[in-house]
Design an enzyme around this catalytic site. Structure first.
Site, PDB file in Angstrom:
ATOM      1  N   ASP A  49      33.832  67.267  18.498  1.00 56.01           N
ATOM      2  CA  ASP A  49      33.243  68.598  18.163  1.00 56.01           C
ATOM      3  C   ASP A  49      34.009  68.701  17.721  1.00 56.01           C
ATOM      4  O   ASP A  49      34.126  70.185  18.186  1.00 56.01           O
ATOM      5  CB  ASP A  49      33.655  68.779  19.593  1.00 56.01           C
ATOM      6  CG  ASP A  49      32.291  67.566  20.705  1.00 56.01           C
ATOM      7  OD1 ASP A  49      31.268  67.034  20.330  1.00 56.01           O
ATOM      8  OD2 ASP A  49      32.251  68.223  21.459  1.00 56.01           O
ATOM      9  N   LYS A  66      32.450  67.623  12.629  1.00 53.60           N
ATOM     10  CA  LYS A  66      33.038  66.363  12.115  1.00 53.60           C
ATOM     11  C   LYS A  66      31.598  66.736  11.112  1.00 53.60           C
ATOM     12  O   LYS A  66      30.754  66.323   9.795  1.00 53.60           O
ATOM     13  CB  LYS A  66      33.013  65.335  12.566  1.00 53.60           C
ATOM     14  CG  LYS A  66      33.913  65.294  13.370  1.00 53.60           C
ATOM     15  CD  LYS A  66      34.037  63.460  14.045  1.00 53.60           C
ATOM     16  CE  LYS A  66      32.959  63.439  14.740  1.00 53.60           C
ATOM     17  NZ  LYS A  66      34.129  64.297  16.189  1.00 53.60           N
ATOM     18  N   GLY A  71      27.015  64.442  19.342  1.00 52.94           N
ATOM     19  CA  GLY A  71      25.961  64.968  18.649  1.00 52.94           C
ATOM     20  C   GLY A  71      26.965  66.385  17.954  1.00 52.94           C
ATOM     21  O   GLY A  71      27.999  66.788  17.578  1.00 52.94           O
ATOM     22  N   HIS A  72      26.074  65.755  16.532  1.00 49.43           N
ATOM     23  CA  HIS A  72      26.965  66.626  15.510  1.00 49.43           C
ATOM     24  C   HIS A  72      25.708  67.778  14.693  1.00 49.43           C
ATOM     25  O   HIS A  72      24.509  67.364  14.615  1.00 49.43           O
ATOM     26  CB  HIS A  72      26.986  65.311  14.211  1.00 49.43           C
ATOM     27  CG  HIS A  72      27.854  64.092  14.338  1.00 49.43           C
ATOM     28  ND1 HIS A  72      27.897  63.900  13.719  1.00 49.43           N
ATOM     29  CD2 HIS A  72      29.126  64.410  15.369  1.00 49.43           C
ATOM     30  CE1 HIS A  72      29.590  62.491  14.256  1.00 49.43           C
ATOM     31  NE2 HIS A  72      29.479  62.781  15.723  1.00 49.43           N
ATOM     32  N   GLN A 102      33.039  60.648  17.794  1.00 44.72           N
ATOM     33  CA  GLN A 102      33.680  61.208  18.642  1.00 44.72           C
ATOM     34  C   GLN A 102      35.283  61.456  18.052  1.00 44.72           C
ATOM     35  O   GLN A 102      34.882  62.233  17.226  1.00 44.72           O
ATOM     36  CB  GLN A 102      33.912  59.611  19.486  1.00 44.72           C
ATOM     37  CG  GLN A 102      32.846  59.441  20.729  1.00 44.72           C
ATOM     38  CD  GLN A 102      31.811  58.685  19.752  1.00 44.72           C
ATOM     39  OE1 GLN A 102      31.790  57.955  19.086  1.00 44.72           O
ATOM     40  NE2 GLN A 102      30.695  59.188  20.019  1.00 44.72           N
TER      41      GLN A 102
END
Ligand code: GDP
Ligand code: IMO
Ligand code: MG
Length: 423
Positions: free
Chosen positions: A13, A16, A40-41, A223
């Site tokens: 987080d 990215k 989760g991007h 990640q």
């Protein structure tokens, strides 16, 4: 831009998704190389917010082709769901996604097993996303996984899915847990397989041919370094190599074809899930960072644990990833703070240590050694060039870079595309 790997340097987080989106404007192909829909991007374009989990964030740039590389564990149902969500939001997804025929598939029984195992671990749980990531990678290593190539052959897929599903149901039965209705699940899966099959191909050939033709590839890490299965705070890690080496094994592109590694670093630190976190602020200061930084999980919605910048962990991360340039994120979140702290060393059992220990137990006993630095107390969100940053913000950046032995490349002062500038 050449062929660039982008990875997270902390516990995930870092931002990215935003930097992938910025760099993707110059890339021909964006490829994910590890993980699955545990990621989760977030990408904000104008007033619109997209959160990508499994589809490369390059999908939001109409000229980029996207690839799910062999190193992932991919849930076929999640791929289709995410594609239709993007389509509904007006993104043209047609003919823009290729899926490696070597990618390992996640099925519902992996997700159920993930949840069951976390329940059994009780207080010692990892705090996984329950997306079946660990069990699917375990099956890959145990050589009983099912790969995307089988999506093209329904008869083989059906037989293998039922055999593996039966094995899992025996485990669920022994544990007194609910069983998976394999026949009902197969009906869903058969339809999903038919839709995905045309996208399944030898992406390793595709990527290497693209490089030969002079196309530029962007490798999207998921990640962060400290969630890496080898280097992270084991066992509180994810189940893949999140570090830059994973870009090669997870795509079949050799190290000699990689030109640059961009490391994404948040100006403070966050972590989701269990495990040691040396600079954690389990107090009002941490809560203030969480609120100002909007630090709530993009996948599970869990509040992220927040803390000061950790130069010990970041320096080690930069070393193992071979980072050539750093994207420093969320500087704006620190705008109001009069004093900032940077962790420059660890004190463990009375000894001062300057490198990251391998042992999670040792890491949990760390007392951070802090250096204080004056805050800039100015709004940076409208700043568009490095030169215009307040002098004290530049001093903070310079000190971080000195401590982590890194080279700044990009600074981010807000979630939007425009709130980004090169150094
Ligand atoms: P990722 O998993 O590394 O892609 O990061 P996430 O998307 O999970 O979390 C990063 C969050 O910070 C997202 O909500 C982004 O929109 C947001 N973000 C990214 N860069 C910045 C920034 O410079 N400032 C602020 N305030 N938010 C940012
Ligand atoms: P992005 O790509 C932050 C964490 C989970 C848990 C551990 C193992 O958005 O940075 P898993 O479901 O992978 O078996 O969970 O890893 N985790 C993440 N934390 N960002 C992520 O992805 C994460 N993906 C997994 O919270 O601690
Ligand atoms: Mg995230």
């Amino acid at each position: 831009m050449a062929n660039t790997v982008l990875i997270g340097l902390q516990w995930g987080d870092e931002g990215k998704g935003k930097i992938i989106d910025v760099l993707a404007s110059r890339a021909d192909v964006v490829v994910r190389f590890q993980g699955g829909n545990n990621a989760g991007h977030t990408v904000e374009i104008g007033d619109r917010k997209f959160v990508l989990h499994l589809i490369p964030s390059g999908m939001l740039r109409p000229d980029s082709l996207c690839v799910i590389g062999n190193g992932l564990v991919a849930n076929p149902v999640a791929i289709l769901d995410e594609l239709s969500e993007l389509r509904e939001k007006g993104i043209d997804i047609r003919n823009r996604l290729l899926i490696s025929d070597r990618v390992q598939l996640i099925f519902e029984y992996h997700c159920m097993y993930d949840g069951m195992r976390e329940g059994q671990l009780g207080a010692g749980k990892i705090g996984t996303t329950k997306r079946g990531i660990g069990p699917a990678y375990a099956d890959k290593a145990a050589r009983c996984g099912i790969r995307a190539a089988d999506l093209r052959n329904p008869a083989v897929l059906k037989e293998r899915f039922h055999a593996e599903g039966t094995r899992y149901n025996e485990l669920f039965k022994a544990a007194g847990a609910d069983l998976l209705d394999l026949d009902a699940e197969w009906v869903k899966l058969e339809a999903t397989a038919a839709e995905l099959a045309p996208m399944v191909t030898d992406t390793t050939l595709f990527l290497n041919r693209s490089i030969k033709e002079g196309k530029e590839i962007l490798f999207e890490g998921a990640q962060g370094t400290w969630l890496d299965i080898d280097f992270g705070s084991y066992p509180f890690v994810t189940s893949s190599n999140t570090t830059s080496g994973g870009a090669c094994t997870g795509t079949g592109v050799p190290p000699t074809s990689i030109d640059a590694v961009v490391g994404v670093l948040k100006a403070y630190t966050t972590r989701v899930g269990s495990g040691p976190f040396p600079t954690e602020l389990d107090n009002a200061e941490g809560e203030a960072l969480r609120q100002k930084g909007g630090e709530f999980g993009a996948t599970t919605g869990r509040p992220r644990r927040c803390g000061w910048f950790d130069a010990v962990a970041s320096r080690y991360a930069i070393m193992i990833n071979g980072v050539t340039g750093i994207a420093l994120m969320k500087m704006d979140v620190l705008d109001d703070l009069e004093t900032l702290k940077i962790c420059t060393a660890y004190e463990i059992d009375g000894k001062v240590v300057e490198d990251m220990p391998a042992d999670a137990d040792m890491l949990s006993r760390v007392k951070p050694v802090y250096e204080e630095i004056e805050g800039w107390c100015e709004d940076t969100t409208a700043i568009t060039s490095y030169d215009d940053l307040p002098a004290k913000a530049k001093a903070y950046i310079a000190r971080l870079m000195e401590l982590v032995e890194g080279t700044p490349q990009i600074i981010s002062v807000g979630p939007r595309r425009a709130q980004t500038f090169e150094v």
